[in-house]
Design a protein around this motif. Structure first.
Motif, PDB file in Angstrom:
ATOM      1  N   ALA A 229       0.816  -1.213   0.000  1.00 39.96           N
ATOM      2  CA  ALA A 229       0.000   0.000   0.000  1.00 39.96           C
ATOM      3  C   ALA A 229       0.853   1.269   0.000  1.00 39.96           C
ATOM      4  CB  ALA A 229      -0.938  -0.003   1.206  1.00 39.96           C
ATOM      5  N   LYS A 230       2.080   1.179   0.523  1.00 39.71           N
ATOM      6  CA  LYS A 230       2.967   2.333   0.545  1.00 39.71           C
ATOM      7  C   LYS A 230       3.577   2.631  -0.829  1.00 39.71           C
ATOM      8  CE  LYS A 230       4.547   1.885   5.360  1.00 39.71           C
ATOM      9  NZ  LYS A 230       5.739   1.610   6.217  1.00 39.71           N
ATOM     10  N   ARG A 231       3.663   1.596  -1.664  1.00 44.05           N
ATOM     11  CA  ARG A 231       4.379   1.743  -2.934  1.00 44.05           C
ATOM     12  C   ARG A 231       3.489   1.597  -4.172  1.00 44.05           C
ATOM     13  NH1 ARG A 231       9.722  -0.027  -2.422  1.00 44.05           N
ATOM     14  NH2 ARG A 231       9.880   0.289  -4.691  1.00 44.05           N
ATOM     15  N   VAL A 232       2.324   1.015  -3.994  1.00 41.48           N
ATOM     16  CA  VAL A 232       1.434   0.759  -5.130  1.00 41.48           C
ATOM     17  C   VAL A 232       0.177   1.606  -4.983  1.00 41.48           C
ATOM     18  CG1 VAL A 232       0.028  -0.987  -6.298  1.00 41.48           C
ATOM     19  CG2 VAL A 232       2.310  -1.589  -5.449  1.00 41.48           C
ATOM     20  N   ASP A 233      -0.286   2.152  -6.094  1.00 42.44           N
ATOM     21  CA  ASP A 233      -1.493   2.979  -6.082  1.00 42.44           C
ATOM     22  C   ASP A 233      -2.725   2.065  -5.994  1.00 42.44           C
ATOM     23  OD1 ASP A 233      -3.274   5.048  -6.241  1.00 42.44           O
ATOM     24  OD2 ASP A 233      -3.090   5.299  -8.414  1.00 42.44           O
ATOM     25  N   MET A 234      -3.139   1.755  -4.771  1.00 40.14           N
ATOM     26  CA  MET A 234      -4.254   0.841  -4.540  1.00 40.14           C
ATOM     27  C   MET A 234      -5.575   1.507  -4.930  1.00 40.14           C
ATOM     28  SD  MET A 234      -2.721  -1.841  -3.134  1.00 40.14           S
ATOM     29  CE  MET A 234      -3.810  -2.760  -2.071  1.00 40.14           C
ATOM     30  N   ARG A 235      -6.433   0.780  -5.587  1.00 41.69           N
ATOM     31  CA  ARG A 235      -7.734   1.287  -6.027  1.00 41.69           C
ATOM     32  C   ARG A 235      -8.771   0.934  -4.948  1.00 41.69           C
ATOM     33  NH1 ARG A 235      -7.277   2.773 -11.415  1.00 41.69           N
ATOM     34  NH2 ARG A 235      -9.487   2.437 -11.908  1.00 41.69           N
ATOM     35  N   TRP A 236      -8.707   1.695  -3.862  1.00 40.66           N
ATOM     36  CA  TRP A 236      -9.487   1.369  -2.668  1.00 40.66           C
ATOM     37  C   TRP A 236     -10.987   1.389  -2.907  1.00 40.66           C
ATOM     38  CZ3 TRP A 236      -7.166  -1.079   0.971  1.00 40.66           C
ATOM     39  CH2 TRP A 236      -5.807  -0.842   1.231  1.00 40.66           C
ATOM     40  N   ALA A 237     -11.467   2.239  -3.804  1.00 43.55           N
ATOM     41  CA  ALA A 237     -12.908   2.317  -4.060  1.00 43.55           C
ATOM     42  C   ALA A 237     -13.465   0.995  -4.573  1.00 43.55           C
ATOM     43  CB  ALA A 237     -13.206   3.430  -5.067  1.00 43.55           C
ATOM     44  N   ALA A 238     -12.608   0.187  -5.203  1.00 45.20           N
ATOM     45  CA  ALA A 238     -13.025  -1.135  -5.686  1.00 45.20           C
ATOM     46  C   ALA A 238     -12.611  -2.243  -4.727  1.00 45.20           C
ATOM     47  CB  ALA A 238     -12.419  -1.399  -7.064  1.00 45.20           C
ATOM     48  N   ILE A 239     -11.421  -2.120  -4.148  1.00 42.26           N
ATOM     49  CA  ILE A 239     -10.875  -3.199  -3.319  1.00 42.26           C
ATOM     50  C   ILE A 239     -11.585  -3.311  -1.981  1.00 42.26           C
ATOM     51  CG2 ILE A 239      -8.787  -4.068  -2.214  1.00 42.26           C
ATOM     52  CD1 ILE A 239      -8.927  -4.209  -5.323  1.00 42.26           C
ATOM     53  N   ALA A 240     -11.959  -2.174  -1.373  1.00 44.22           N
ATOM     54  CA  ALA A 240     -12.610  -2.228  -0.058  1.00 44.22           C
ATOM     55  C   ALA A 240     -13.939  -2.984  -0.090  1.00 44.22           C
ATOM     56  CB  ALA A 240     -12.802  -0.807   0.484  1.00 44.22           C
ATOM     57  N   PRO A 241     -14.862  -2.663  -1.013  1.00 43.03           N
ATOM     58  CA  PRO A 241     -16.100  -3.464  -1.059  1.00 43.03           C
ATOM     59  C   PRO A 241     -15.858  -4.913  -1.458  1.00 43.03           C
ATOM     60  CG  PRO A 241     -16.023  -1.885  -2.881  1.00 43.03           C
ATOM     61  CD  PRO A 241     -14.924  -1.518  -1.947  1.00 43.03           C
TER      62      PRO A 241
END
Length: 252
Positions: free
Chosen positions: A63-75
């Motif tokens: 998560a510190k180095r990769v641009d995580m797509r949280w809007a999709a990954i969290a659900p």
């Protein structure tokens, strides 16, 4: 000797799992080999209690180095958590023997497709955005989450493959995102194992420490070497899964 053997196995499992998933392929057989008379559920619960910590650390590093797509990954993680609980319940009422025989065939198809599509997962080009991406990611989370609770082998690798194939992620981003989903499904399974008393906590603590160490090394290697390295590891792990699941289904 058993402590030493399973501790090193946990470290190696953490390394492999951090790169591409599939750490259970290493630690679960090691636990069964070291403690052949122990209840299978206890060994599986102990595996989850160790592996979840390595996955947590790996996810934090990614998560510190990769641009995580949280809007999709969290659900998707939420869907995976619920589905994993349902899968764990389903295995108490449905015989998974048919899936055991089908799994090697499914994995062969995954490996063949990956080898055939040489550019698969080399470029990070997400196919969806917004709600569409969240829905597709959640479908992946729910499907593989249920599988993880119901059966389990290769869960991390399935997450990676489907994120590459359906979402258009490269292997590095898919592996990073898969860690979040895998945390959710592992915690769901661990809750059930703990409630049933199927965790050896005196083993879980040293195994978790070793798993974290291996996970940190694996994540560092994946981030340093990129998608090509992760793809290579994916091919190796899926090939090993084919051999292991094929043996369990047809020769054991």
């Amino acid at each position: 000797m058993e402590w030493i053997f399973v501790t090193f196995a946990s470290m190696f499992a953490g390394f492999v799992d951090a790169v591409v998933g599939g750490g259970g392929l290493i630690l679960v057989p090691a636990l069964f080999g070291a403690f052949p008379s122990a209840p299978p559920a206890t060994l599986l619960g102990t595996n989850k209690s160790a592996g979840v910590w390595g996955t947590l650390i790996s996810a934090r590093q990614y998560a510190k180095r990769v641009d995580m797509r949280w809007a999709a990954i969290a659900p998707a993680a939420g869907a995976g958590f619920v589905a994993s609980l349902l899968g764990a319940w389903a295995v108490t009422v449905v015989d998974p023997s048919m899936l055991r025989k089908a799994l090697p065939v499914i994995l062969i198809a995954v490996l063949a497709y990956t080898l055939y599509k040489k550019q698969l997962g080399q470029t990070h080009a997400p196919r969806y955005s917004g709600r569409a991406e969240a829905w597709v990611a959640s479908a992946i989370g729910a499907t593989i989450g249920f599988y993880d609770g119901f059966f389990g082998p290769g869960t991390g690798s399935f997450f990676v493959f489907l994120m590459v194939r359906w979402l258009g992620y490269d292997f590095l981003n898919a592996s990073a995102s898969a860690k979040i989903l895998n945390i959710a499904t592992n915690i769901a399974a661990l809750i059930l194992f703990t409630a049933k008393g199927h965790v050896w906590w005196h083993f879980a603590i040293p195994l978790a420490a070793a798993n974290i160490l291996g996970s940190m090394l694996g994540t560092w290697m994946a981030l340093k070497k990129g998608s090509g390295f992760v793809r290579g590891m994916f091919i190796v792990v899926v090939a090993a899964l084919i051999l292991k699941t094929g043996y369990d289904a047809f020769l054991r």
